[in-house]
Design a protein around this motif. Structure first.
Motif, PDB file in Angstrom:
ATOM      1  N   ILE A   1      -1.970  11.240   4.261  1.00 12.89           N
ATOM      2  CA  ILE A   1      -1.734   9.827   3.909  1.00 12.89           C
ATOM      3  C   ILE A   1      -0.233   9.519   3.825  1.00 12.89           C
ATOM      4  O   ILE A   1       0.145   8.367   3.609  1.00 12.89           O
ATOM      5  N   LEU A   2       0.603  10.528   4.080  1.00 13.87           N
ATOM      6  CA  LEU A   2       2.057  10.250   4.109  1.00 13.87           C
ATOM      7  C   LEU A   2       2.344   9.123   5.121  1.00 13.87           C
ATOM      8  O   LEU A   2       3.281   8.351   4.952  1.00 13.87           O
ATOM      9  N   SER A   3       1.555   9.071   6.171  1.00  9.05           N
ATOM     10  CA  SER A   3       1.759   8.072   7.240  1.00  9.05           C
ATOM     11  C   SER A   3       0.828   6.882   7.108  1.00  9.05           C
ATOM     12  O   SER A   3       0.759   6.041   8.012  1.00  9.05           O
ATOM     13  N   ALA A   4       0.105   6.781   5.993  1.00 14.72           N
ATOM     14  CA  ALA A   4      -0.829   5.653   5.805  1.00 14.72           C
ATOM     15  C   ALA A   4      -0.053   4.379   5.476  1.00 14.72           C
ATOM     16  O   ALA A   4       1.162   4.405   5.247  1.00 14.72           O
ATOM     17  N   ASP A   5      -0.791   3.241   5.452  1.00 11.76           N
ATOM     18  CA  ASP A   5      -0.173   1.954   5.101  1.00 11.76           C
ATOM     19  C   ASP A   5      -0.252   1.791   3.580  1.00 11.76           C
ATOM     20  O   ASP A   5      -1.299   1.435   3.033  1.00 11.76           O
ATOM     21  N   PHE A   6       0.846   2.024   2.889  1.00 19.02           N
ATOM     22  CA  PHE A   6       0.818   1.997   1.416  1.00 19.02           C
ATOM     23  C   PHE A   6       0.659   0.583   0.855  1.00 19.02           C
ATOM     24  O   PHE A   6       0.435   0.397  -0.330  1.00 19.02           O
ATOM     25  N   ASN A   7       0.765  -0.404   1.756  1.00 15.95           N
ATOM     26  CA  ASN A   7       0.466  -1.775   1.298  1.00 15.95           C
ATOM     27  C   ASN A   7      -1.044  -2.027   1.313  1.00 15.95           C
ATOM     28  O   ASN A   7      -1.512  -3.014   0.775  1.00 15.95           O
ATOM     29  N   ASN A   8      -1.761  -1.129   1.989  1.00 13.67           N
ATOM     30  CA  ASN A   8      -3.242  -1.254   2.068  1.00 13.67           C
ATOM     31  C   ASN A   8      -3.870   0.128   1.997  1.00 13.67           C
ATOM     32  O   ASN A   8      -4.695   0.490   2.845  1.00 13.67           O
ATOM     33  N   LEU A   9      -3.476   0.901   0.985  1.00 10.00           N
ATOM     34  CA  LEU A   9      -3.919   2.299   0.939  1.00 10.00           C
ATOM     35  C   LEU A   9      -5.435   2.395   0.817  1.00 10.00           C
ATOM     36  O   LEU A   9      -6.072   3.233   1.470  1.00 10.00           O
ATOM     37  N   GLY A  10      -6.021   1.476   0.040  1.00  8.02           N
ATOM     38  CA  GLY A  10      -7.476   1.523  -0.145  1.00  8.02           C
ATOM     39  C   GLY A  10      -8.209   1.388   1.181  1.00  8.02           C
ATOM     40  O   GLY A  10      -9.181   2.095   1.445  1.00  8.02           O
ATOM     41  N   LYS A  11      -7.675   0.530   2.053  1.00  6.19           N
ATOM     42  CA  LYS A  11      -8.309   0.326   3.382  1.00  6.19           C
ATOM     43  C   LYS A  11      -8.249   1.613   4.193  1.00  6.19           C
ATOM     44  O   LYS A  11      -9.237   2.018   4.814  1.00  6.19           O
ATOM     45  N   ASP A  12      -7.094   2.291   4.146  1.00  6.32           N
ATOM     46  CA  ASP A  12      -6.963   3.545   4.909  1.00  6.32           C
ATOM     47  C   ASP A  12      -7.841   4.647   4.327  1.00  6.32           C
ATOM     48  O   ASP A  12      -8.400   5.463   5.062  1.00  6.32           O
ATOM     49  N   ILE A  13      -8.003   4.660   3.009  1.00  5.08           N
ATOM     50  CA  ILE A  13      -8.896   5.673   2.413  1.00  5.08           C
ATOM     51  C   ILE A  13     -10.351   5.397   2.813  1.00  5.08           C
ATOM     52  O   ILE A  13     -11.091   6.312   3.172  1.00  5.08           O
ATOM     53  N   GLU A  14     -10.720   4.127   2.835  1.00  3.89           N
ATOM     54  CA  GLU A  14     -12.094   3.787   3.265  1.00  3.89           C
ATOM     55  C   GLU A  14     -12.315   4.202   4.727  1.00  3.89           C
ATOM     56  O   GLU A  14     -13.377   4.695   5.099  1.00  3.89           O
ATOM     57  N   MET A  15     -11.269   4.000   5.555  1.00  3.09           N
ATOM     58  CA  MET A  15     -11.362   4.447   6.964  1.00  3.09           C
ATOM     59  C   MET A  15     -11.632   5.946   7.001  1.00  3.09           C
ATOM     60  O   MET A  15     -12.531   6.411   7.717  1.00  3.09           O
ATOM     61  N   ILE A  16     -10.885   6.700   6.222  1.00  5.15           N
ATOM     62  CA  ILE A  16     -11.075   8.167   6.191  1.00  5.15           C
ATOM     63  C   ILE A  16     -12.475   8.511   5.670  1.00  5.15           C
ATOM     64  O   ILE A  16     -13.168   9.357   6.237  1.00  5.15           O
TER      65      ILE A  16
END
Ligand code: DX5
Ligand code: ZN
Length: 223
Positions: free
Chosen positions: A16-31
Motif C-alpha cells: 500500500i506504499l503506492s496506494a492512493d492515501f486520499n482514498n485508502l479505503g477504496k484501495d483496500i476494498e479493491m484488494i
C-alpha cells in the motif's frame, strides 16, 4: 536454473506504499475483492531507511476493513520495542530486517510469542548464509530486490541468484518457510522469480499505477 513446480500457486502481496492515501479505503476494498493473498505494509522510520511512510494508526484502521492477512514489513531500527504494538494493531506476519537487529533470535521469539508469523528481511548486499543459524525458526524470508525506502525502483538482477541460494537452504532445513521478494516486481521479474522458487510477490507501483489493479493482481497470480 532450479525450476519451481507449478503446484505452488503464488501469493500476491500488494504494497500500500503506492496506494492512493486520499482514498485508502477504496484501495483496500479493491484488494479485498482481488486475488491478492496478503496486504503488504511498508513501515519506514526515516532512520533505517531514508524515508518515512506510516505506522500503527494506519494499520489499526486498515485492519478494521481488511479481509486479507496483514503482512507488515518493518524498515525500522530497534524493532523489539514495537513488536507487541504491531501485533496488537493486527499484523499477521511481521518482518524485521537482519541489518536492524542486534539480537535477532530474541526478536524472532518475541514476534512468535505474540502469535504472529515471524519473517526476516535481507537487503540486497546481505548474503543468504547469515540466516544459517536462524532459518529453522522462520515462517518466511523476505529478499529485497531494491534498496529499501522507496517504491518504483529498478529490480536488482542479483536477486535471482539469492533466491536460488535461499531455496536450497530452505529445502534442506525448513521446507515450510516461504520466500517473499519485494521491489521492482512486474510480470517479467515476477515470472522469473516464481521459476526460481519464490512463494510471495510484493508489488506496489506496478499494481497501483496500472489501468486495472484487480486485473494486474490476477495476472501476477497466474504467472
Ligand atoms: C521499498 C519498499 C518497496 C515496495 C514495493 O522499501 O518495500 O519495495 O514494497 O515497491 P515497488 O513499487 O517496487 O513494487
Ligand atoms: Zn516491503
Amino acid at each position: 536454473m532450479e525450476s519451481n513446480p507449478k503446484f505452488m500457486v503464488p501469493i500476491i502481496a500488494p504494497s500500500i506504499l503506492s496506494a492512493d492515501f486520499n482514498n485508502l479505503g477504496k484501495d483496500i476494498e479493491m484488494i479485498n475483492h482481488s486475488d491478492a493473498g496478503y496486504i503488504h505494509f511498508d513501515v519506514m522510520d526515516g532512520v533505517f531507511v531514508p524515508n518515512i511512510s506510516f505506522g500503527i494508526p494506519v494499520i489499526e484502521h486498515v485492519k478494521k476493513i481488511a479481509q486479507k492477512p496483514l503482512d507488515v514489513h518493518l524498515m525500522i531500527v530497534n524493532p523489539d520495542g514495537l513488536i507487541k504494538a504491531f501485533a496488537k494493531a493486527g499484523a499477521s506476519i511481521i518482518t524485521v530486517h537482519y541489518e536492524a537487529c542486534t539480537h535477532l533470535h530474541r526478536t524472532i521469539q518475541l514476534i512468535k510469542k505474540q502469535g504472529v508469523k515471524a519473517s526476516v528481511c535481507l537487503n540486497p548486499h546481505t548474503p543468504v548464509d547469515v540466516l544459517d543459524d536462524i532459518i529453522d525458526e522462520l515462517d518466511m524470508v523476505l529478499l529485497m530486490s531494491v534498496n529499501p525506502g522507496f517504491g518504483g525502483q529498478v529490480f536488482i538482477e542479483n536477486t535471482y541468484k539469492k533466491v536460488r541460494e535461499l531455496k536450497s537452504l530452505i529445502n534442506k532445513r525448513n521446507p515450510e518457510c516461504l520466500i517473499e521478494v519485494d521491489g521492482g516486481v512486474n510480470f517479467e521479474t515476477g515470472k522469473k522469480l516464481l521459476e526460481n522458487g519464490v512463494d510471495v510477490l510484493v508489488s506496489g507501483s506496478f499494481i497501483f499505477a496500472s489501468q486495472n489493479p484487480t486485473e494486474t493482481i490476477r495476472k501476477l497470480k497466474e504467472l
